[in-house]
Structures are given as C-alpha cells and as structure tokens.
Design a protein around this motif. Structure first.
Motif, short mmCIF file in Angstrom:
data_model
loop_
_atom_site.label_atom_id
_atom_site.label_comp_id
_atom_site.label_asym_id
_atom_site.label_seq_id
_atom_site.Cartn_x
_atom_site.Cartn_y
_atom_site.Cartn_z
N VAL A 251 24.75 37.16 32.06
CA VAL A 251 24.29 35.91 31.82
C VAL A 251 25.70 35.13 31.75
O VAL A 251 26.61 35.34 31.17
N TYR A 252 25.70 34.17 32.93
CA TYR A 252 27.00 33.37 33.02
C TYR A 252 26.82 31.84 33.06
O TYR A 252 25.71 31.46 33.55
N PHE A 253 27.80 31.16 32.41
CA PHE A 253 27.70 29.71 31.94
C PHE A 253 28.52 29.25 32.97
O PHE A 253 29.64 29.55 33.05
N GLY A 254 28.29 28.15 33.76
CA GLY A 254 29.05 27.59 34.71
C GLY A 254 28.70 26.09 35.17
O GLY A 254 27.40 25.77 34.62
N PHE A 255 29.13 25.74 36.26
CA PHE A 255 28.57 24.49 37.07
C PHE A 255 29.04 24.73 38.51
O PHE A 255 29.84 25.33 38.98
N VAL B 102 33.97 20.39 34.47
CA VAL B 102 33.51 20.64 32.94
C VAL B 102 34.53 21.61 32.57
O VAL B 102 34.78 23.06 33.01
N ASP B 103 34.98 21.51 31.21
CA ASP B 103 35.72 22.60 30.56
C ASP B 103 34.59 23.44 29.77
O ASP B 103 33.98 22.88 29.17
N HIS B 104 34.59 24.85 29.98
CA HIS B 104 33.61 25.57 29.24
C HIS B 104 34.06 26.95 29.23
O HIS B 104 35.11 27.49 29.80
N SER B 105 33.51 27.72 28.35
CA SER B 105 33.75 29.23 27.82
C SER B 105 33.72 30.06 29.23
O SER B 105 32.52 29.81 29.86
N ILE B 106 34.57 30.69 29.53
CA ILE B 106 34.36 31.63 30.57
C ILE B 106 34.16 33.15 30.24
O ILE B 106 34.91 34.06 29.88
N TYR B 107 32.78 33.45 30.04
CA TYR B 107 32.27 34.72 29.55
C TYR B 107 31.03 34.91 30.44
O TYR B 107 30.32 34.11 30.73
N PHE B 108 30.99 36.41 30.75
CA PHE B 108 29.29 36.59 30.94
C PHE B 108 28.79 37.62 30.14
O PHE B 108 29.82 38.57 29.77
N TYR B 109 27.60 37.33 29.76
CA TYR B 109 27.18 38.16 28.68
C TYR B 109 26.20 39.42 29.10
O TYR B 109 25.34 39.05 30.24
N LEU B 110 26.39 40.57 28.46
CA LEU B 110 25.32 41.42 28.84
C LEU B 110 24.19 41.26 27.65
O LEU B 110 24.48 41.67 26.38
N PHE C 283 32.20 39.73 28.55
CA PHE C 283 32.99 40.24 29.49
C PHE C 283 33.88 38.90 29.94
O PHE C 283 33.08 37.85 30.17
N GLY C 284 35.02 38.96 29.83
CA GLY C 284 36.03 37.90 29.94
C GLY C 284 36.45 37.81 31.52
O GLY C 284 35.94 38.98 32.34
N ARG C 285 37.21 37.02 31.64
CA ARG C 285 37.76 36.85 33.24
C ARG C 285 38.61 38.30 33.66
O ARG C 285 38.54 38.64 34.79
N SER C 286 39.08 38.91 32.59
CA SER C 286 40.01 39.99 33.10
C SER C 286 39.26 41.35 33.09
O SER C 286 39.88 42.37 33.67
#
Lengths: 101, 265
Positions: free
Chosen positions: B122-126, B218-226, B237-240
């Motif tokens: 799951v990734y949150f973005g725009f 939009v400023d938002h947290s950059i994670y995607f979730y498992l 999981f972060g960007r790195s």
C-alpha cells in the motif's frame, strides 16, 4: 521542504504530468537547466541572470510551477546539506584525532 | 582389583574427586604387585581390558557427556531465541491499518475487506507528485513483478490518493497506466481520505478547501506498507529500501505464513 505551494495554475497547453512521458520531459529540461547553472557556478536558480534563458524557458514550459519551485528549492537545500555534511565530517575527524592524542 | 579399577574409571563423572583418589591408590598397589610377581605390567593390563584402557574410557565418557551438555545448551539457546522472536512478533505489532471506505479508479467500492486473501503493498501519494511517488510506484511495480515470478499472483499493489480535491478517478486511472497493471488506485472524499490516513498513520498536508485546479504539492509520509492476507500490518518500507530488500522481506513473511498456515495467502 517546499512541498506546499499556493500558486494557481493557468491551464494553457500545460504538460499532463500524470503521464510518464511528460514527467520525463519535465525532468530532462530541469536537468538541462541545472547543468547550465552548474556550468556557470550558480547554485540558486534565478541568480544566473540571462545566461540560461533558453534552458529556463523549456524548463518552465515542460514543468508545472509547483514542480519548478520544488525542484529549485531542493537544489538549494541539497547544496546546503552537502556543505553541512562536509562540515560534520571534518568535525568528526578532528574529534577522532583529539581522542587519539 | 581390575574390575574395581574399571568400575571406578567408568563413573568419573559421578564423583570425580573420589575416583581420582582411588585410582591413585590402585596404581600404587598395582605397581607393588607387579614388582612382586615380576610380570611386565603393560601387557598384563592390555590383556585384561584390551586397548580400552581406563584412561581412554574416562576421556571417552567425559567427552560424550561434555558434548551432550554442550549441544543441549545450544539447543536451549536456539529455542529461547525462537520463543522470544515469536513473542515479539505477537506483541510488537504496530497498530497500523484498520477499517476504511474508498473507491477504486474504476469507481468500485473498496474497503479493508478487499485486502483479505492477498499480500498488499500500500502506497500513499498523489498524481501531481514531482518525483518521489513515481519512483516509489516504479519500485512497487518491480517488487510485484518479482513476487509474481516467485509465488504467482498473490500480491496486490494499492495506491491511495492523499489529494482528494484533484485526484479524480479518471485522473488516477490515467496515472496508473504507467505502472503495474494490477495496481489499484483508491480515493475518497476529504474525510474518507483523512480517516484512512489516520488508521495508517500517514501524514498529509492537503487542506480541506484545496482547489481542484490548484497547482500545489502535497507533503505526505513516504512509506509503502506490507499488509498480510488477514489485513494486518507487517512492515513499512521507506525510500531507502531497495526492490531486493522489499522482495526478500516479503518472501520471508510469505514463507513463514506458509509454514504456519500451510498456504501462501
């Protein structure tokens, strides 16, 4: 970071940045503009005078205003970060030297 | 006397100090008797007990006992570590995720129940995201492709929009075309978006009265979730995190799931 801007856009033949193709075009013209700034030794976009106006024109044509602001701010921030990282490194080395002696 | 000697030798671990004392005494006796009888001592002992001398027997038994105790200790250590890991997995789970109600880019309703039976990324973005979101979604696409290769289609990639004012369903649909074909784009009203971000502990800066034509980021947290097939949070999981790292971690989790439940989803 400069994520957050309140400038409304004019809807005149703007690139469709929801497509990969147009995003790519924007990034490429950004890179070309920044390369021009690098060549002139300018960090902050806008400080170069008229030296990169051709690249700047393309950049503004291919990217949304909010993106341009974001990329420009990030360029400046990245430079500052580089400086502070370098400073932190020299400090760390100095501390190590002091510990040894 | 010989039988006494071997008995003593065969229970060195029962009472070592007594045994040593006895053996000392017996060797002394032995010596005096051999002098009296004028027989070569070594050959006589060998005839009685073969190559299996009391000393060798003692060493053999002591080594055996030592090894046994050592392996038991090591086994206990491993079991302890396993137990601890299981406990931490049970209790250390973050409270991420929960009920939500959104719509897909095709206009179908989508809730937390639609996460069940799949491994969800799951990734949150725009969609107006300059560079980070497309990078992350490319990463997700590669991860899903790799998981597809290894396990079949058990992963479900999800994009949740944090920009309800501008990200219409057609816009999201257009945006998703450049990424994984199974990627589902979810969006909702401002309140629905806020609710899902809250359950997923995601920060986003879109104001409630943002204009649909606005040119803003939009400023938002950059994670995607498992999330696992029961909709429970597994990892962020972060960007790195690289594609390899995400695949490895997810594969581990799928393996563990399969080991516990006998199925992959």
């Amino acid at each position: 970071m400069g994520w957050f801007d309140w400038i409304s856009s004019k809807k005149t033949e703007e690139p469709d940045l929801t497509t990969r193709k147009d995003r790519q075009k924007c990034w490429e013209s950004r890179d070309a503009y920044f390369a021009c700034l690098d060549a002139k030794g300018v960090i902050k976009p806008g400080d170069e005078g008229t030296g990169c106006s051709a690249e700047q024109g393309k950049y503004e044509q291919n990217c949304a205003k909010s993106w341009i602001d974001y990329f420009n701010q990030r360029r400046v921030l990245a430079e500052q970060q580089k400086e502070s990282l370098a400073m932190a490194k020299t400090q760390e080395e100095e501390a190590k030297r002091r510990r040894k002696s | 006397m010989n039988s006494g000697l071997s008995r003593a030798a065969l229970r060195p671990f029962l009472s070592r100090s007594r045994c040593v004392g006895q053996r000392f005494r017996m060797v002394k006796k032995n010596y005096s008797s051999s002098v009296q009888q004028q027989t070569p001592r070594g050959s006589r002992d060998r005839a009685a007990v073969g190559v299996f001398t009391p000393k060798a027997a003692a060493v053999f038994v002591a080594t055996g006992v030592g090894l046994y105790l050592y392996f038991r200790y090591e086994k206990e250590k491993i079991q302890e570590a396993k137990r601890k890991e299981l406990e931490s997995r049970k209790w250390g789970k973050a409270a991420v995720g929960g009920p939500f109600q959104l719509s897909t880019h095709e206009g179908k309703p989508f809730s937390e129940k639609d996460l069940l039976g799949k491994w969800n990324l799951v990734y949150f973005g725009f969609t107006n995201c300059p560079d980070i979101c497309p990078e992350e979604l490319d990463k997700m696409t590669e991860v899903v492709n790799e998981l597809d290769n290894r396990f079949g289609e058990i992963a479900q990639p999800i994009f949740i929009s944090v920009d309800p004012a501008r990200d219409s369903q057609p816009q999201i649909a257009r945006y998703l075309k450049d990424f994984h074909p199974r990627l589902v784009g979810l969006s909702g009203t401002y309140d629905e978006t806020k609710a899902v971000c809250k359950t997923y502990r995601v920060y986003f800066s879109t104001p409630k009265d943002a204009s649909p034509d606005g040119d803003y980021l939009v400023d938002h947290s950059i994670y995607f979730y498992l999330m696992d097939p029961e909709g429970e949070f597994v990892e962020a999981f972060g960007r790195s995190s690289t594609v390899e790292e995400v695949v490895k971690r997810t594969a581990e989790e799928i393996g563990r799931w399969e080991g516990e439940k006998g199925r992959k989803t």
